[in-house]
Design an enzyme around this catalytic site. Structure first.
Site, short mmCIF file in Angstrom:
data_model
loop_
_atom_site.label_atom_id
_atom_site.label_comp_id
_atom_site.label_asym_id
_atom_site.label_seq_id
_atom_site.Cartn_x
_atom_site.Cartn_y
_atom_site.Cartn_z
N HIS A 1 43.94 22.88 33.67
CA HIS A 1 43.88 23.79 32.60
C HIS A 1 45.06 24.48 32.07
O HIS A 1 44.99 25.15 30.93
CB HIS A 1 42.45 24.77 32.83
CG HIS A 1 41.95 24.95 31.50
ND1 HIS A 1 42.36 25.07 30.41
CD2 HIS A 1 40.48 25.17 31.31
CE1 HIS A 1 41.56 25.40 29.36
NE2 HIS A 1 40.29 25.47 30.13
N TYR B 1 30.00 33.68 26.51
CA TYR B 1 31.20 33.19 26.38
C TYR B 1 31.20 31.96 25.56
O TYR B 1 30.79 30.82 25.99
CB TYR B 1 32.05 33.13 27.66
CG TYR B 1 33.57 32.51 27.20
CD1 TYR B 1 34.77 33.60 27.29
CD2 TYR B 1 33.96 31.36 27.14
CE1 TYR B 1 35.93 33.29 27.07
CE2 TYR B 1 35.33 30.90 26.95
CZ TYR B 1 36.45 31.83 26.83
OH TYR B 1 37.68 31.44 26.93
N THR C 1 43.49 30.13 22.91
CA THR C 1 41.86 30.36 22.55
C THR C 1 41.49 31.92 22.52
O THR C 1 42.48 32.69 22.83
CB THR C 1 40.97 29.78 23.82
OG1 THR C 1 41.40 30.55 25.02
CG2 THR C 1 41.27 28.55 23.93
#
EC number: 2.3.1.21
Length: 784
Positions: A471, A587, A600
């Site tokens: 990630h 979230y 993000t």
């Protein structure tokens, strides 16, 4: 090592007459062709750098400007207003040139400066235009005149035929929100989650922070924003991802699934086609032929995350990891039944055909050689604690064959696992098999993956495949773009023959894939076992459920005059409330790629408006009241989503203020309170970015099942959803078995019921509206 022996171009033998050197013609040919391929890449990159560097104008426009200036000069007019004459006076070689040459040289220099000024002006104008974000808050289909003019100007200044990175120099920097606004939005977001006493306490902390320490931290953050391209992204990558010492598996890495159909049941054939497709994508990436993503077909988004897609690996460190990116590798690293291989996908400078890759993969599948001592479960080191892996890497893989083999894996284009299991939607138990398939992609057997690679592709025995991604280097939409292209190219462009094999012929003289060698000492084996135990406990605790909701989809939701994303988020709020009888901090990831190097931002989906709607629905309020509250909540969700996209979110700003406070060595009770909150409902929506690659209407089975991730909180849920076509929504739900209050399957049932309840709320209203519309038309027709 086998790869070292095969790389030798010169063969030496000792004789009584001295050294006898035999030259390998094939090796020289290979070296020559590889060199040609390498230089072609350099030329392409140089050309792309030039085109991107002068965008939005073209390099050929320089010649047009020069000719135009020279033409006006020959008409005895001076477009430079004396500047050409000034340049002529200061030419360093004016003594050795004729007067006419001096004039021409001065005109060319002036034309070049004018051309560069034109580039700078157009980029500056485009950058200012892209800083305008009011368009995103306007309702779809109701564009204001201001926005129409703005779109026209953006298209004028955007140039033609942009490359992937053409817009990078014109994207605006992400702005630092006003501190007062961030604090205000934060307090609004936590109001439905706190009782009056707690809310009053946090309000007091917020005011103290805003009026004292916050101003100081904000000053430093504004200074950073002036100096860097993006004030968030570098700290986000370092402190959220690379400094995390917990295992990557479940906690960080995420996965994406295959299509609903399996185009071939032959494992090697599926690998041959899709590996070839991956490298076709990399060729397009290197040539920058991938179109930059335009939001609403007009607004460019940042493409910087694409740069580290291939040839990238996360390297463990004791304090912090690093992301290493190398030049184009011409091979992939493969794991099969405990053994590691290096497979070259280029031969004599050309990319192997799918049939040739299938042939090489089959060679690996047929290899009966056993793994080296300690090799079989070596990959578990990447699944365990990062400090343990960093220590073991330095101690046992710093030299010799271990170092060479490890570097071969880390520098590979990507990692491949040839799994010996059958996965997918199996006929004996479709629902349960889909859950097993997801868990296999999330963590597998823990030692048969290499979780540090930018992405790893898993091919199962029955022809199914999937992808597991690290990630830190990029977010899911970037990997999703690659995955969509690969799946579509595999099925619709490359295809298979009648027997299920890849199309094309095979060169039987291809060198065999190279086995990697290892020398694993007993102490390292003990560390492998410890890492595996840590990761196994984590994986066994994951409860993962995947289901495809096909009762209705985007088409029917839009008839309710609401955003499909907001509809799903309201369903998630309703489902969570029913499962726990309370609300939680929620979230949802939103991209900030409207800005340079943007990643993000968080959308805080649990709002006062959404909680009011849920309470009204559960209390049995009238349908009119519930519909009104629902629309209010959905509009608030869309507002928050658009604010996050345009840099006006809450969480990244507060995160960066916290980082500044750590650098200054000061403590903030308010920031400590903010960062201690648990995201018990973590959600993500990954849209299909290239719908033109798939025919969802005629072939709905040729779409991906989507992807998912592990739970963020020990007592919470991770929910990923993908809205496919007009009639399908796929959900991936994760939680932990160790928490008695969470159950992925039960939560899936709650989501299913909530979606139906929301649609039932609108169905009578839609029917009534249609009926009234029909009656009105009938009456109007009768009167006429």
């Amino acid at each position: 090592m086998a790869e070292a022996r095969q790389a030798v171009a010169f063969q030496f033998t000792l004789t009584s007459e001295g050294n006898n050197m035999q030259l390998s013609h094939r090796a020289f040919t290979e070296i020559y062709l590889c060199g040609v391929r390498s230089w072609k890449k350099r030329v392409i990159r140089l050309k792309n750098s030039l085109v991107t560097g002068v965008y939005p104008v073209s390099p050929s426009s320089w010649l047009f400007v020069v000719i135009a200036i020279l033409a006006t000069m020959y008409t005895r007019s001076d477009p430079s207003m004396g500047l050409i004459a000034k340049i002529q006076e200061h030419l360093p070689v004016s003594q050795s040139m004729s007067r006419q040459c001096q004039v021409v040289m001065s005109a060319v220099l002036f034309s070049t400066m004018l051309w560069l000024l034109l580039i700078f002006t157009m980029r500056l104008c485009l950058k200012q235009l892209l800083s305008y974000h009011h368009w995103i808050f306007e309702q779809h289909g109701k564009m204001s005149n201001t926005t129409r003019v703005w779109v026209a100007l953006v298209r004028i200044f955007s140039g033609r035929k942009p490359l992937l990175y053409s817009y990078q120099g014109s994207l605006p920097n992400q702005p630092v929100p006003v501190l007062k606004d961030t604090v205000k939005r934060y307090m609004e977001s936590v109001r439905p989650l706190m009782d009056d006493d707690r809310y009053e306490h946090v309000t007091k902390l917020a005011k103290e922070f805003e009026n004292s320490l916050g101003k100081r931290l904000q000053w430093y953050l504004n200074l950073k924003a002036l100096w860097t391209s993006n004030y968030v992204s570098d700290w986000w990558e370092e402190y959220v991802y690379l400094r995390g010492r917990n295992p990557l598996v479940v906690n960080s890495n995420y996965y994406s699934m295959d299509l609903f159909v399996t185009p071939t049941p032959i494992q090697a054939a599926r690998a041959g086609n899709s590996i070839h497709a991956f490298f076709l994508y990399r060729q397009k990436l290197n040539k920058e032929e991938i179109k930059p993503w335009l939001l609403r077909s007009a607004v460019p988004c940042c493409s910087s995350q694409f740069e580290r897609m291939f040839d990238t690996c996360r390297i463990p460190g004791v304090l912090t990891d690093t992301v290493q990116h190398w030049e184009d590798s011409d091979y992939i690293a493969i794991y099969h039944k405990g053994c590691y291989y290096c497979l070259k996908v280029y031969q004599a400078g050309r990319l192997l055909s799918p049939r040739e890759i299938e042939f090489q993969i089959q060679r690996i599948l047929d290899d009966p050689s056993p793994p080296c001592k300690g090799e079989a479960k070596l990959g578990a080191l990447t699944a365990g604690n990062r400090i343990s892996w960093a220590t073991a890497r330095h101690k046992y893989f710093g030299s010799g064959i271990n170092r060479q083999s490890l570097h071969c894996i880390e520098r590979a284009a990507f990692f491949v696992t040839l799994d010996d299991d059958n996965q997918g939607i199996l006929k004996d138990n479709p629902a349960e098999s889909l859950d097993r398939y997801a868990k296999s992609l999330l963590h597998g057997k823990l030692y048969n993956r290499w979780f540090d690679k930018s992405f790893s592709v898993i091919y199962y025995k029955n022809g199914k495949n999937g992808i597991n991604s690290e990630h830190s280097w990029a977010d899911a939409p970037v990997v999703s773009h690659l995955w969509e292209y690969t799946l579509a190219t595999d099925c619709f462009q490359l295809g298979y023959n009648a027997e299920g094999h890849c199309k094309g012929d095979v060169d039987p003289s291809l060198p065999r894939p190279q086995r990697l060698s290892w020398d694993i000492p007993p102490e390292c084996e003990e560390q492998i076992a410890k890492s595996l135990a840590v990761a196994q406990a984590l994986a066994d605790d994951v409860d993962l459920h995947v289901f495809s909701f096909q009762d209705f989809g985007k088409d029917k939701i839009k008839k309710c005059q609401v955003s499909p994303d907001a509809f799903v988020q309201m369903a998630l709020q309703l489902a969570y409330y029913r499962s726990r009888m309370r609300f939680c901090l929620t979230y949802k990831a939103s991209m900030t790629r409207l800005f340079r190097e943007g990643r993000t931002e968080t959308v805080r989906c649990c709002t006062s408006e959404s909680s009011s709607f849920v309470r009204a629905l559960e209390a049995g309020e009238s349908a009119d009241v519930c519909r009104r509250l629902f629309h209010t909540a959905a509009e608030k969700h869309q507002l928050l989503h658009h604010m996050a996209m345009t840099g006006a979110g809450v969480d990244r700003h507060l995160f960066c203020l916290h980082v500044v406070s750590k650098y200054l060595g000061v403590e903030s009770p308010f920031l400590k309170e903010v960062l201690a909150e648990q995201w018990r409902l973590s959600t993500s929506h990954t849209p299909v970015q290239q719908p033109e690659l798939f025919d969802v209407v005629n072939h709905p089975e040729y779409v991906s099942c989507g992807g998912g991730f592990g739970p963020v909180a020990d007592d919470g849920y991770g929910v990923s959803y993908c809205i496919l076509g007009g009639t399908m929504i796929n959900f991936h739900i994760s939680c932990k078995h160790s928490c008695p209050d969470t159950d992925a399957h039960k939560f899936g049932d709650h989501i299913n019921k909530a979606l139906h309840n929301l649609m039932d709320l609108f169905t009578p209203y839609q029917k009534e509206s249609k009926k009234k519309t029909g009656e009105g038309r009938h009456k109007e027709k009768k009167e006429k």
